[in-house]
Design a protein around this motif. Structure first.
Motif, mmCIF file in Angstrom:
data_model
loop_
_atom_site.group_PDB
_atom_site.id
_atom_site.type_symbol
_atom_site.label_atom_id
_atom_site.label_comp_id
_atom_site.label_asym_id
_atom_site.label_seq_id
_atom_site.Cartn_x
_atom_site.Cartn_y
_atom_site.Cartn_z
ATOM 1 N N SER A 141 -76.467 -101.617 7.934
ATOM 2 C CA SER A 141 -77.130 -100.804 6.904
ATOM 3 C C SER A 141 -78.382 -101.542 6.426
ATOM 4 O O SER A 141 -78.387 -102.160 5.368
ATOM 5 C CB SER A 141 -76.180 -100.503 5.750
ATOM 6 N N GLU A 145 -80.333 -90.673 8.676
ATOM 7 C CA GLU A 145 -80.369 -91.975 8.016
ATOM 8 C C GLU A 145 -79.660 -91.867 6.661
ATOM 9 O O GLU A 145 -78.932 -92.769 6.258
ATOM 10 C CB GLU A 145 -81.820 -92.429 7.830
ATOM 11 N N SER A 170 -77.226 -90.012 5.837
ATOM 12 C CA SER A 170 -75.773 -89.947 5.919
ATOM 13 C C SER A 170 -75.171 -91.242 6.443
ATOM 14 O O SER A 170 -73.987 -91.477 6.289
ATOM 15 C CB SER A 170 -75.337 -88.771 6.803
ATOM 16 N N SER A 171 -75.975 -92.101 7.063
ATOM 17 C CA SER A 171 -75.395 -93.317 7.612
ATOM 18 C C SER A 171 -75.879 -94.574 6.893
ATOM 19 O O SER A 171 -75.309 -95.636 7.055
ATOM 20 C CB SER A 171 -75.706 -93.418 9.110
ATOM 21 N N ASN A 172 -76.917 -94.444 6.113
ATOM 22 C CA ASN A 172 -77.461 -95.611 5.406
ATOM 23 C C ASN A 172 -77.818 -95.155 3.989
ATOM 24 O O ASN A 172 -78.877 -95.470 3.452
ATOM 25 C CB ASN A 172 -78.703 -96.130 6.148
#
Lengths: 1053, 508
Positions: B152, B482, B484-486
């Motif tokens: 992240s 990005e 949703s993942s970071n």
């Protein structure tokens, strides 16, 4: 002379009669008697008295509900008075469990359901999977797409794995099939199936190793039965029709946004005037003015100077008429027989299907031969099946093409594109979507399987209690495929001369011509070969020690699967209609793919019973898998143990005091198991460096770093399962109840996690997730009426399943697992999975009103996608009924699934085209139940701001993009099958010397489908994938169908 | 007897149970994909992908009002109504994906004995990172591209990224000087065929792009001047006349292997016209600017007459007179069918020329950057030429790229018309910006949009399809992927309003 005499008496039929009683000598009312291996049978009267015609050598089978079956050979006497033993437990049928181990129900400490051939063939589906729908609790068969090559997904007790395989293992005659493939199931002849055991949980399937973690369907095909050869012929012919279509509008014809745009000079404030401006003769969108019946041209001026003039009004029934009525004929011949030491079974099948998509067809022709023989201590058997299947289908999206055609076009009259000048691609009215019937003919795929499956089984009885067993199974499937697109060259007139009607020539004096592009033609040719070899070696021992009985085995399993695909293609061909890559221009395309997967396992299984009342069972397995193997890896990363234990208490027999007329029998069971799943793709440990797009360019090589990052310590995921259950018989054994509660926990779950692209990679494969899965299942079967002539049986099933994501990985709360950017299926922490998310409306939290833009009345859309519900049903119920009246029987099975939602991309497409019924309100109106920001941040109900352009922009630019509109409750009720059959009486048949048995049946499948009133779109079972991304459908699935037909069954003497 | 049987059974069993060896499982090497990569091949692939990633340029061409769309198709709501969210225009994922390839090259070039490829990879990396900043502002940089090392990545301040990119280019130049391409390795460089000096020129011109972009940021002048002087001091200097940065892997006439621009808006490998060619059309705003300076030469080279390319490759169906060239009002959503308007012209697409190179950066742009530097900082920058000479070379380079007509360029430069003739232009910066904007038509849409945001010149209109109160977008949303993942790090960047959250260099 003596031989001759014997055969005479053998052949003679005479009346046998007697009285059927129980052990205490009490007559059993309405018991039945049958001749084994025939359908000849009779019922006893209220006093248990019966009479039946049989001959010496026949075996009479006496049965009655709640009693053990008794078989008695017909000898020289003409009177047999059987005494049936009261059943203490359930019907002592034998159930095939994991690795072919046969168990009596009372011994089982876990939930297993058995489906017999009768239940499978009741709806006469040529596909096994479909016929299992709704028949077993905990089992969900998703008919993902219907076509002449239907796709199914079989799931037991919901999902456990977030991104890995969740499909039930399919085992055919001991041979585990590759996960997630419908091919092998589609190749099976349902008539050849003796029974299907559904091992619902991991406990039951521990012995299958990691493949069994999702439960298993253990399919056993027929073996011959001893006795005189029986020849059976059966024909089933059924027709198939589209059962429901999406909601189409029939008010507006072809048109798009041609009126002067809002804010531009010359903008017309009268929406009717704008709609008139929007009308075009050549549009695929349907945003023209309202149908008025006037005669208008469709498309452009033809080369002969004429127009295709049509009344401007919807052609009624056209949307349905474009689909064909499908016809499927199935012919079967089987021969079964044997003598004292050997049996054989031979079957032939031919199944021909014509689908609802015009010109789609498939054929399956197969033969199966099974035989067993005994020679002293050795028992040997084999089972071989060879099936050839061929599929001839279109590759293009017929459905999507048809929703792009306006309602006033008599599409079904345009089938003949070769001779009908209006149907020809050169002159077809639609500028953007050519004649769908042309595409049907032009875009084809032909593929077929040559499938060889077989096994050889050897049994060597070392001692009375000790047995050696070996089974070698193989599958070889070769699929040959050719996809083609025909070359088509448009006429020069079509390219540059065809003008639109003068009124719409954009006032530049030249008229306009459309841009049509010649089709270069293409060919794609592929060969796929799949090879599976599986060997099971077992040492089986059964021995009783006083009150204790033991059944045990140790086994060793080897499994090897190879797959190879070689493909060549060309995107341009030279001479039309010659589809060979040699006949091409440009480079030869193609590729190759090879996979190999190996696994070995040692396993053991031990059942200890005490006085046939209490059973304790344990099993364990130790596996090694190539998926996790690398020479450099630690041994415990690629080998792993499993184990499980369960107990079964036959309560009513241990404590006879609790037995009563109400509670006849009860058993409780409980089991725990720890399973492991090697849930990563083959070669999943390797980082890959694929060729860059287009590379190599001649000698220039270009490579990219693959986007998937496998974690270095990848290992299999672990699943712990616990279940308890009970089986009961109530009310004089009239009602059977089976209840199971289970919970499963997956740890170390392998997750293909979406990681930020800023890491340089898009996905990470690692063991980090944790999920839970739990539910319960209830099966009730009851004999409502049992009498001499009339029997009525009812059954009901209910299963509840839920799951939850406990952990994805630190810092990640959700990821998209499938679908589109604007609507997809997601895995979200602390929620069930997968879930459907879509772009939603922005709503006033206080009133739930849709927020619209105050200046133009259009609804606002949410930036981030909104969670709209679960993608899998959490409630599945089945309801079945079986009525027998003399020779007539009627049965029906219903299924309900609910609790979930489905996203239909068809709905979105139909909004774009303006063909959806929901787009019918095109007059200026206030967006229903809306509010707007009054400028101070306060939301006030919208009573005054009309939608700026409801005749077009609202639908295409706003409503369409808010995909919440196409996400609807997915519950349904289906009448899965209905069968009305008649058995011809022996009296009638005796006139025809060579027929022993005959029946005729009318049947139907999915005759009735009820869906949510908001679901204007699609069969909620459908999905665009057989992967985990259920709940998302698009136009690649054709409309749902209902089928009905007639079946004739004849057994020859 | 019985004992014999048991013995037999146990013998078979033990044979079977112990027969399994580790080697039997040793089949787990992927036979379908390469398990290793050579940095030079990765470099080639990544450069080709960078050149083929034309979406940012397409959007830039629309948002700098150079191109619009014909109305044969439905005009795209997100592009012309400015209605979009974090699922639209996700360039982020592709850029980081490509960057990862270049990072792989940088990390592995030495150990795999290909040091010559490090420098070019660093230059490409700097170029892409700047583009990321130019539409997203703060981005993961120091913690980016670390694979499992950082799942992240934190975001770096945009200005810090900008400053570091200059250092990356410095390192690149050092690397390039130290490591000439070895014999036989030139083919891997599909940009300059292994000419190190050209890479250094490109690096210096990229520095100019990065530095001049910050021209309006307060307090930056000294830094900019110092850095320009450093670049100017190198022997190689900047992109010279005739030296555009172009990429060409050796396109062949086969589906998916032709020049990507040709393939998208021109012709399929089979020769069939691509339907998407009906999309891009010149705006009337652009035509008005060209006509204002009688610049009909570039007008006719950048676009075909209405009706498109005729039977003779490279020429129109209709006579090439100005009246046959039809532009579309910017963002107009009806009334301008593709057939009646001018498609992309012979400077970009000529039937049969599937193997022309893709332009990554033009020499013209480099000259305009030098002109602006000289105009802004005068004698403080040690650039040899005058602002006027750089400006005029820029114009000539643009004409050359459009179709080699030095006479027409001369005519323009001596026309006495404002914004064309240096002497006749009262506002020299406006002249530089206008001619640069024109030079970027068809060859640098992304850069044109970025420069418009910096300079606000030429004053481009709002799309006709946009709502009356709509504003021009100034950046893009962080993509949904990005977010949703970071998520935590994306949230730290605060609320993003694409119409008001400006990139740091967009100060007015």
């Amino acid at each position: 002379m003596l031989v001759c005499l014997c055969s005479l008496t053998f052949g003679q039929t005479r009346a046998i009669s007697g009285q059927i009683k129980d052990e205490a000598g009490v007559p059993i009312a309405y018991a039945t008697v049958k001749i084994r291996n025939s359908s000849t049978g009779a019922s006893a009267d209220a006093e248990g008295k019966y009479s039946i015609n049989a001959k010496s050598g026949d075996v009479l089978v006496f049965s009655a509900i709640g009693y053990n079956i008794l078989e008695a050979p017909v000898g020289s006497t003409s009177s047999i008075d059987p005494s049936l033993k009261k059943m203490e437990g359930l019907i002592d049928e034998v159930i095939v469990t994991a690795q072919g181990i046969k168990r009596r129900p009372r011994e089982l400490g876990y939930s297993v359901a058995r489906i017999t051939n009768d239940d499978i063939t009741v709806g006469r589906s040529p596909q096994l999977a479909q016929s299992l729908s709704g028949k077993v609790s905990g089992l969900a068969v998703f008919n993902v797409n219907n076509s002449v090559d239907p796709a199914v997904k079989i799931v037991l007790r919901g999902y456990r794995s977030m991104t890995g395989n969740n499909d039930a293992l399919v085992v055919i005659d001991g041979l585990p099939m590759p996960p997630g493939s419908s091919t092998m199931l589609n190749l099976l002849n349902p008539n050849d199936i003796e029974s299907v055991s559904v091992l619902k949980g991991g406990q039951a399937a521990t012995l299958y190793g990691s493949d069994g973690v999702n439960g298993a369907l253990v399919i056993t095909t027929k073996r011959g039965t001893k006795g005189k050869a029986r020849v059976t012929y059966s024909n089933a012919t059924n027709i198939e029709q589209v059962s429901f279509l999406p909601d189409y509008q029939d008010q507006f014809g072809s048109g798009s946004h041609y009126a002067v745009g809002f804010g531009a000079a010359g903008y017309k404030t009268d929406y009717l005037a704008r709609m008139k401006d929007n009308w075009r003769s050549y549009e695929n969108q349907q945003f023209g003015d309202r149908f008025d019946g006037s005669l208008r041209p469709a498309g452009r001026l033809l080369q002969d100077g004429t127009y295709y003039e049509l009344p401007y009004s919807a052609v009624e029934g056209e949307r349905r008429r474009i689909w064909n009525t499908g016809v499927t004929t199935n012919n079967q011949l089987s021969v079964s027989g044997g003598n004292e030491t050997s049996t054989f079974y031979l079957s032939l099948e031919n199944n021909l299907a014509n689908g609802v998509v015009p010109e789609d067809k498939s054929r399956r022709t197969g033969v199966r031969l099974a035989a067993t023989t005994e020679a002293g201590r050795l028992k040997a058997g084999f089972n071989l099946a060879y099936v050839q299947a061929s599929y001839d289908r279109t590759t293009f999206d017929f459905y999507n093409e048809t929703i792009n055609q306006a309602a006033h076009i008599p599409l079904s009259k345009l089938r003949d594109w070769k001779t009908n000048k209006f149907a020809s691609p050169d002159a077809y009215y639609n500028d953007y979507f050519t004649n769908p019937y042309f595409r049907l003919d032009n875009d084809r795929q032909n593929y077929g399987d040559a499938n060889f499956q077989g096994n050889v089984e050897l049994n060597y009885k070392v001692a009375e209690w000790l047995n050696l067993y070996n089974k070698l199974g193989i599958v070889n499937n070769t699929r040959i495929r050719k996809n083609t697109v025909g070359k088509y060259t448009y006429t020069p007139y079509a390219k540059t001369g065809a003008k639109v009607p003068p009124a719409y020539d954009q006032a530049d004096g030249s008229g306009i011509t459309r841009t049509v592009t010649d089709l270069a033609g293409s060919v794609y040719d592929a060969t796929e070969v799949e090879n599976i070899v599986n060997n099971e070696f077992q040492i089986q021992a059964n021995k009783d020690f006083g009150d204790f009985s033991t059944k045990g085995l140790v086994g060793f399993s080897l499994y090897d699967r190879r797959y190879k695909l070689v493909e060549v293609s060309s995107g341009s061909i030279v001479v039309p209609d010659i589809f060979n890559v040699a006949n091409r221009t440009g480079e030869l395309g193609g590729g190759e793919q090879i996979t190999q997967y190996r696994k070995y396992g040692y396993y053991g299984d031990l059942l200890v019973g005490w006085k046939d009342l209490i059973f304790i069972h344990g099993s364990a397995r130790f596996d090694g898998t190539s998926k996790f193997y690398k020479p450099s890896r630690e041994r415990d990363l690629y080998t792993y143990p499993y184990y499980g234990a369960d107990v079964s208490f036959n309560v009513t027999e241990i404590l006879p005091a609790i037995k009563s007329n109400i509670l006849n029998y009860a058993k409780v069971r409980a089991g725990y198991s720890k399973n492991v799943a090697d849930n990563i793709p083959i070669y999943g440990l390797d980082r890959i460096y694929p060729n860059g797009a287009g590379f190599p360019y001649g000698n220039t090589v270009g490579i990219s770093v693959g986007d998937l990052l496998p974690a270095p310590d990848l290992r299999p995921e672990k699943v712990g399962s616990f279940e308890v259950g009970t089986e009961m018989q109530l009310l004089n054994n009239r009602i059977n109840v089976d209840f199971t509660w289970y919970t499963q926990k997956t740890t170390d779950a392998v997750v293909t996690a979406r990681i930020p692209n800023s890491t340089g990679f898009s996905n990470l494969l690692l063991n980090v997730g944790e999920t839970k899965n739990w539910g319960y299942e209830l099966d009730i079967r009851g004999q409502v009426i049992r009498s001499e002539n009339f029997n009525w049986e009812l059954s009901a099933r209910y299963s509840y399943n839920d799951n939850k994501v406990i952990e994805i990985f630190p810092g990640v709360n959700e990821f998209q697992s499938s679908g589109y950017s604007y609507a997809g299926s997601y895995v979200i922490k602390d929620n069930s999975f997968p879930r459907i998310k879509a772009i939603g409306y922005v709503r006033d939290p206080a009133t739930n009103r849709v927020i619209v833009n105050k200046s133009n009345g259009y609804p606002l859309s949410s930036g981030p996608l909104k969670d709209l519900g679960r993608a899998l049903p959490n409630k599945i119920a089945g309801w079945g009924t079986k009525l027998n009246y003399k020779s007539i029987s009627l049965s029906a099975n219903f299924e309900y699934r609910g609790g979930h939602v489905i996203y239909s991309d068809l709905g979105r497409q139909m909004t774009f085209t303006g063909s959806g019924g929901w787009t019918e309100d095109r007059t200026p109106h206030i967006f229903p139940n809306s509010a707007y920001d009054d400028g101070t941040g306060k939301f006030v109900p919208n009573n005054d701001v009309n939608i700026q352009e409801a005749e077009y922009t609202l639908w295409v630019d706003y409503y369409r993009n808010i995909t919440e509109n196409f996400t609807v409750p997915a519950w349904f009720i289906k009448l899965r099958d209905l069968n009305l059959s008649y058995n011809f009486s022996q009296k009638f048949l005796s006139k025809v010397k060579f027929i022993g048995d005959a029946s005729v049946a009318l049947y139907g499948r999915n005759l009735l489908t009820i869906v949510d009133s908001q679901n204007d779109f699609v069969d909620p079972e459908f999905s665009f994938t057989t992967g985990n991304g259920l709940g998302i459908s698009n136009t690649a699935q054709t409309p749902p169908v209902r089928q009905y037909g007639i079946n004739l069954n004849v057994t020859f003497k | 007897m019985k004992f014999k049987h048991i013995l037999l059974a146990l013998t078979i069993a033990s044979a079977a149970l112990t027969g399994c060896k580790k080697q039997w499982l040793d089949i787990n090497t992927n036979p379908n994909q390469l398990p290793v990569a050579v940095p030079s091949y990765v470099f080639t692939g990544a450069v080709n992908r960078t050149a083929g990633f034309i979406e940012p340029n397409e959007l830039g061409s629309y948002w700098s009002a150079q191109w619009t769309q014909s109305n044969t198709y439905i005009i795209s709501g997100s592009q012309f109504q400015y209605i979009f969210n974090n699922t639209n225009f996700n360039y982020w994922d592709t850029w980081y994906d490509i960057l990862n390839d270049f990072q792989f090259v940088i990390d592995n070039a030495d150990s795999l004995q290909q040091p010559y490829i490090k420098g070019p990879a660093r230059v490409m990396k700097a170029m892409i990172f700047q583009q990321l900043v130019d539409v997203y502002g703060n981005i993961p940089y120091t913690q980016a591209l670390k694979a499992i090392g950082n799942l992240s990545p934190k975001f770096d301040p945009q200005q810090a990224v900008y400053e570091d990119l200059i250092k990356v280019l410095d390192t690149a130049i050092t690397d390039l000087r130290a490591n000439a391409f070895v014999s036989g390795s030139q083919a891997t460089d599909i940009v300059f065929k292994g000419v190190v000096a050209s890479w250094i020129k490109f690096a210096n011109s990229l520095k100019m792009r990065i530095l001049i972009r910050q021209s309006k940021v307060a307090g930056k002048s000294a830094y900019i001047i110092a850095e320009i002087n450093k670049a100017a001091a190198t022997a190689e200097g900047f992109l010279t006349a005739g030296l555009d940065v172009t990429s060409n892997p050796g396109y062949v006439s086969s589906t998916g292997k032709t020049n990507p621009i040709y393939d998208r808006w021109g012709y399929a490998a089979s020769g069939a016209t691509q339907a998407l060619g009906r999309y891009p059309r010149p705006t009337t705003f652009l035509f008005d600017k060209l006509k204002a300076t009688n610049d009909t030469f570039r007008l006719k080279r950048l676009f075909y007459p209405s009706g498109g390319e005729g039977p003779t490759a490279g020429t129109g169906t209709k006579a090439e007179v100005v009246s046959n060239y039809v532009a579309v009002p910017y963002g107009a959503s009806s009334g301008y069918l593709s057939q009646n308007t001018s498609p992309l012209g012979p400077a970009l697409i000529v039937r049969g020329q599937f193997n022309s190179s893709v332009v990554v950066m033009t020499a013209a742009e480099s000259f305009f950057l030098l002109a602006e530097a000289k105009q802004l900082y005068g004698g403080s920058v040690t650039l040899a030429g005058t602002a006027q000479s750089y400006y005029e070379q820029g114009v000539r380079e643009s004409f050359r790229l459009s179709g080699t007509a030095s006479l027409a360029a001369t005519a323009l430069l001596t026309s006495g018309i404002d914004l064309a003739d240096w002497a006749a232009s009262p506002n020299k910066l406006n002249a530089i910006w206008m001619q640069k904007w024109l030079a970027l038509v068809n060859f640098g849409g992304f850069e044109a949009w970025a420069e418009f945001r910096r300079t606000n010149y030429p004053v481009i209109p709002k799309s006709a399809a946009a709502a009356t109160n709509a504003k021009l977008p100034l950046r893009l949303f962080y993509p949904q992927t990005e977010e949703s993942s970071n998520g935590v790090n994306v949230k730290e960047q605060g609320a993003i309003d694409v119409f008001s959250t400006k990139i740091f260099w967009d100060v007015d």
